[in-house]
Design an enzyme around this catalytic site. Structure first.
Site, PDB file in Angstrom:
ATOM      1  N   ASP A   1      -3.873   1.118   4.576  1.00 49.93           N
ATOM      2  CA  ASP A   1      -3.179   2.343   4.951  1.00 49.93           C
ATOM      3  C   ASP A   1      -3.564   3.404   3.909  1.00 49.93           C
ATOM      4  O   ASP A   1      -3.852   3.072   2.759  1.00 49.93           O
ATOM      5  CB  ASP A   1      -1.672   2.108   4.934  1.00 49.93           C
ATOM      6  CG  ASP A   1      -0.891   3.395   5.038  1.00 49.93           C
ATOM      7  OD1 ASP A   1      -1.107   4.139   6.009  1.00 49.93           O
ATOM      8  OD2 ASP A   1      -0.079   3.670   4.131  1.00 49.93           O
TER       9      ASP A   1
ATOM     10  N   ASP B   1       2.459   0.238   2.859  1.00 47.67           N
ATOM     11  CA  ASP B   1       3.710   0.396   2.117  1.00 47.67           C
ATOM     12  C   ASP B   1       4.816   1.060   2.922  1.00 47.67           C
ATOM     13  O   ASP B   1       5.937   1.180   2.433  1.00 47.67           O
ATOM     14  CB  ASP B   1       3.469   1.214   0.838  1.00 47.67           C
ATOM     15  CG  ASP B   1       3.332   2.694   1.142  1.00 47.67           C
ATOM     16  OD1 ASP B   1       2.744   3.038   2.187  1.00 47.67           O
ATOM     17  OD2 ASP B   1       3.823   3.515   0.345  1.00 47.67           O
TER      18      ASP B   1
ATOM     19  N   ASP C   1       3.671   0.887   8.779  1.00 51.08           N
ATOM     20  CA  ASP C   1       2.676  -0.151   8.536  1.00 51.08           C
ATOM     21  C   ASP C   1       3.171  -1.538   8.941  1.00 51.08           C
ATOM     22  O   ASP C   1       2.380  -2.480   9.006  1.00 51.08           O
ATOM     23  CB  ASP C   1       2.291  -0.200   7.048  1.00 51.08           C
ATOM     24  CG  ASP C   1       1.684   1.105   6.572  1.00 51.08           C
ATOM     25  OD1 ASP C   1       0.928   1.715   7.348  1.00 51.08           O
ATOM     26  OD2 ASP C   1       1.971   1.510   5.435  1.00 51.08           O
TER      27      ASP C   1
END
Length: 639
Positions: free
Chosen positions: A323, A512, A516
């Site tokens: 990410d 995080d 996600d």
């Protein structure tokens, strides 16, 4: 001098090894007496050795049998009884001694493997000083309760998680999070149990009880990890579990064959040798000691692995999807470029924008407000959701917003150039005229590019997943060294991208945020950035970091790959021992004493090889950059 590091007694003072040592001494004395012709003392000593050695596993084997469970201890018990029945007390004593020694060494190896985990709890001091109405008192750290005010002097460890309410200092969190650089803290800073205070006294308000803080939670989590077995552990169990009754059946058939051909005593003895040769005791410990060693070691450098399965899967990873926001980047947008229009200064443009944005809650407002210290708050402020904000600053009507709301005029090319560099373009307009452009960007973490390089050196391919537009994503990916970019991704899109990747090769995802979570759950291994991660992300992940440095990822991968190789070697060695010894025992080429010796030596070798997984195997890392503050709340999310 009576203990090794970690609190384990040195081997000659270890009570767990004492029965095996006594059995060995008696066995040696018995054989010496037998060789010297003293038959009665020899028999007494050999029987004593047999009883002492057998006492370490026969009672347990009997209890398991009463509950309907077969085990390696039962095979050893039958072999020992059979050897005695055939008049081979010495061989039975040798078997009992070597098996008891192997079991004791296995227990010691398991204890050693768990030491790194238990060492985390030693980071919490035994006592702490707390401020009471009656004055400062010294109490046990486990008796600390939320809202207690701790007095932590220079060089002392923090007794539990808390928030600094008075004082400024630097905390060494290396033992807790793996961060090598001390962290600056002051009033309002969140601190973690086990951190070491620097040069100044701090007053810290406890946010967790002394017996239930981030360290105790992490230890509890990792202690449960080895109970969830990985694929190789299940493979070893699948082989070992049916092998015990199969070995019993094979030994019975060998004995029956002797009855059929009229030579029962020779073949009964051979059946006992087969019983020992094919026992899966080495196979039963081949994986667990490796798993526990490796997981406990990983927790010491900031990687919390939730299960043995996750550890094994981590060793197979060939692709990692990252990410962007908050993982590869700091998640702290800052103004990185200012383009003032002719007739306006850089300071004026920043001051007007900061004055208007000072009352906004927009994610970019804090970045703009902090870019100028000379701004006084604007008046008559009106915010337009998704567009921008207006206000009066020193008699000027100032508008600050995005390029869709405010007309760029001749600034289109400048705005495009800034966007191509990964910046979000903010237009500042005063009295209907564009005064300048601000470029705001969430910068890459200092270690992001190095992390990607280290992964590529290991043969790991990398992918960026982000909800940002393609131009911004491409700019940041270029700086990080990533060429495979999936931009404008919704949470469902990220999960679909992960599914596509794992269809061709084992893939991990690092993230995080809440968005996600679907991808983390879909990946072969989900890795949550524990320091800044959302609870949903950490819950969905298989592995979490108690630190923030991305260079833990290639280190953790190298560690897992090494453990993966050790587990494979152990399983192969355990099976090889059985495959080699079985025909030798069946043919009579190797007697009971020889089979026992070879088998137990192999078991000790497997245990020692498994313990090697506790050593950290990681790429050579450069000095870590100064990390952002690590908080107790963040770490507590790991559980």
């Amino acid at each position: 001098m009576g203990e090794e590091p970690g609190g384990r007694p040195v081997w000659w003072r270890d009570a767990g090894l004492l029965p095996s040592v006594v059995a060995g001494v008696l066995l040696l004395a018995g054989y010496v007496s037998e060789w010297s012709g003293a038959e009665l003392p020899a028999v007494v000593l050999l029987w004593a050795s047999l009883l002492v050695g057998a006492s370490t596993f026969v009672p347990g084997a009997a209890r398991r049998l009463m509950h309907g469970r077969l085990g390696v201890g039962l095979l050893m018990t039958i072999a020992a009884v059979g050897a005695v029945a055939l008049g081979h007390v010495g061989e039975a004593a040798t078997l009992a001694f070597l098996f008891s020694l192997a079991e004791a060494l296995e227990d010691r190896a398991m204890d050693r493997a768990k030491e790194g985990l238990r060492a985390l709890l030693s980071l919490i001091p035994d006592t702490v000083r707390v401020s009471r109405l009656s004055g400062v008192e010294t109490i046990s750290a486990s008796d600390v309760r939320q809202l207690d005010v701790l007095i932590v002097r220079a060089g002392e460890r923090v007794g539990t998680d808390g928030v600094v309410i008075e004082g400024r200092s630097r905390l060494d969190t290396s033992a807790v999070t793996g961060e090598s650089i001390p962290v600056e803290v002051g009033p309002g800073a969140v601190v973690t149990a086990g951190s070491i205070n620097g040069a100044a006294t701090l007053r810290i308000e406890a946010t967790a009880d002394g017996h239930d803080n981030s360290l105790t939670q992490i230890v509890g989590l990792v202690e449960q990890a080895h109970t969830r077995k990985g694929e190789r552990a299940r493979l070893a169990d699948r082989i070992a579990r049916p092998l015990v009754p199969a070995v019993l059946l094979a030994a019975t058939l060998v004995a029956l064959f002797g009855l059929l051909i009229g030579d029962p005593w020779t073949w009964v003895e051979r059946a006992l040798v087969v019983l020992v040769a094919a026992s899966p005791c080495a196979l039963a410990i081949a994986v667990p000691v490796t798993i526990i060693s490796a997981i406990g070691s990983a927790s010491k450098f900031g990687v919390v692995i939730k299960s043995g399965e996750a550890f094994e899967q981590l060793g197979t990873i060939r692709t990692i999807a990252f990410d962007k926001t908050g993982t590869l980047t700091r998640n702290e947008p800052t103004v990185v470029d200012v383009h003032p229009a002719p007739g306006y200064s850089r300071e004026d443009v920043l001051a007007w924008a900061a004055a208007v944005e000072s009352s906004s809650t927009h994610p970019l407002a804090a970045a703009i407000s902090s870019a100028s210290s000379a701004a006084a708050p604007a008046t008559d402020v009106v915010e337009y959701a998704g567009l921008g904000i207006t206000g009066l600053v020193g008699g000027r009507r100032v508008r600050v917003g995005n390029v869709r709301w405010l007309n760029l005029g001749d600034w289109v090319l400048s705005a495009d150039d800034m966007a191509a560099q990964g910046m979000t373009v903010v237009v500042v307009e005063t009295d209907g005229v564009v005064a300048g452009l601000l470029g705001v960007r969430d910068e890459l973490r200092p270690e992001s590019a190095e992390t990607i390089r280290l992964l590529h050196e290991q043969g790991i391919s990398t992918v960026m997943l982000t909800g940002d537009n393609a131009r911004t994503a491409a700019a940041l990916a270029r700086d990080a060294g990533i060429t495979d970019i999936r931009a404008e991704q919704l949470p469902a899109d990220k999960a679909a991208a992960i599914s596509e990747l794992i269809a061709s090769r084992p893939t991990a995802m690092v993230g995080d945020g809440i968005n996600d979570a679907p991808g983390l759950a879909t990946a072969t291994v989900g890795i949550a950035m524990g320091v800044k991660g959302s609870a949903a992300a950490v819950e969905s992940a298989d592995i979490a970091f108690s630190g923030h440095d991305l260079r833990l990822i290639p280190g953790a991968l190298a560690h897992a790959r090494r453990g993966h190789r050790i587990m494979t070697t152990n399983i192969g060695l355990a099976l090889a021992v059985i495959i080699v010894l079985f025909p030798l025992a069946l043919s009579g080429l190797l007697g009971l004493a020889g089979v026992v010796l070879v088998h137990e030596i192999a078991e000790v070798v497997i245990i020692l090889n498994g313990v090697r997984a506790a050593r950290r195997a990681s790429p050579r890392l450069a000095s870590a950059p100064t990390p952002p503050r690590v908080t107790a709340d963040d770490i507590s999310r790991l559980v």
